[in-house]
Design an enzyme around this catalytic site. Structure first.
Site, PDB file in Angstrom:
ATOM      1  N   ASP A   1       0.827  -1.207   0.000  1.00 56.40           N
ATOM      2  CA  ASP A   1       0.000   0.000   0.000  1.00 56.40           C
ATOM      3  C   ASP A   1       0.864   1.260   0.000  1.00 56.40           C
ATOM      4  OD1 ASP A   1       0.930  -0.496   2.577  1.00 56.40           O
ATOM      5  OD2 ASP A   1      -1.012  -0.285   3.555  1.00 56.40           O
TER       6      ASP A   1
ATOM      7  N   ASP B   1       7.152   3.740   3.619  1.00 57.14           N
ATOM      8  CA  ASP B   1       7.472   4.905   4.459  1.00 57.14           C
ATOM      9  C   ASP B   1       8.945   4.802   4.861  1.00 57.14           C
ATOM     10  OD1 ASP B   1       7.313   7.060   6.180  1.00 57.14           O
ATOM     11  OD2 ASP B   1       6.118   6.038   7.695  1.00 57.14           O
TER      12      ASP B   1
END
Ligand code: 5GP
Ligand code: MG
Ligand code: MG
Length: 183
Positions: A103, A106
């Site tokens: 998804d 980071d």
């Protein structure tokens, strides 16, 4: 949409239509790059599920799917740096063309660990496809073959991404109002 989740949303970053257009493009690029091959899509539970289901249908080649679950942020919004496999693959990946579907990337710690772990199982190839890329807080370098959108360091929800298991079913990617975090 008439539900109270919308009241928690400060702004929409990518609408349902923008996501659909970009995912079609990713599907076309993947279809061209893997011509003549079979793809094993590995979805990282749980955030990647909605993206993966749309991406799979945008790829015009035979696709098999499998899933892994790794420890992530839980209800907090910053990374612990600790990665643990909660659910392993059901199938063997040896000699397969693996496409990891995420998804969002980071810190990169999750995928850095997953790449190393999967390479040890002798696949034919591994590439990463992520819907969102948040490079500002990167701690581990990960090679991204397919990237939907690069975003600033916002905490985003929707289209599979949660805050404390909520908001995954919003059809867009959005940013929450500060009040939504404070409960
Ligand atoms: P990383 O290991 O690259 O720091 O990120 C691991 C996971 O943290 C991502 O796959 C995702 O599930 C979660 N994460 C990172 N940034 C965000 C964000 O902005 N929103 C949400 N909902 N999850 C995030
Ligand atoms: Mg994820
Ligand atoms: Mg989460």
């Amino acid at each position: 949409m008439s539900n109270n989740m919308m009241d928690d949303v400060e702004k929409i970053l990518f609408s349902e239509a923008e996501l659909a257009t970009r995912i079609k493009e990713l599907g076309q690029a993947i279809t061209a790059d893997y011509a003549g091959k079979e793809i094993l899509m590995i979805g990282v539970l749980r955030g990647a599920v909605i993206f993966m289901s749309d991406l799979a249908r945008a790829i015009e080649l035979p696709v098999a799917v499998d899933f892994m679950a790794v420890s992530s942020y839980g209800a907090a919004t910053s990374s612990s740096g600790v990665v643990r496999i909660l659910k392993d693959l059901d199938e063997d990946v040896e000699n397969k063309h693996v496409l990891i579907v995420e998804d969002i990337i980071d810190s990169g710690l999750t995928l850095n660990y997953l790449m190393e772990n999967l390479w040890s199982r002798k696949p034919a190839s591994i590439k990463i496809c992520t819907l969102l890329n948040k490079p500002d807080r990167r701690k581990a370098d990960v090679p991204i073959a397919y990237n939907g959108f690069t975003i600033p360091d916002y905490f985003v929800v929707g289209y599979g991404l949660d805050f404390a298991e909520k908001y995954r079913n919003l059809p867009f990617i959005g940013v929450l109002k500060p009040e939504a975090y404070q409960g």
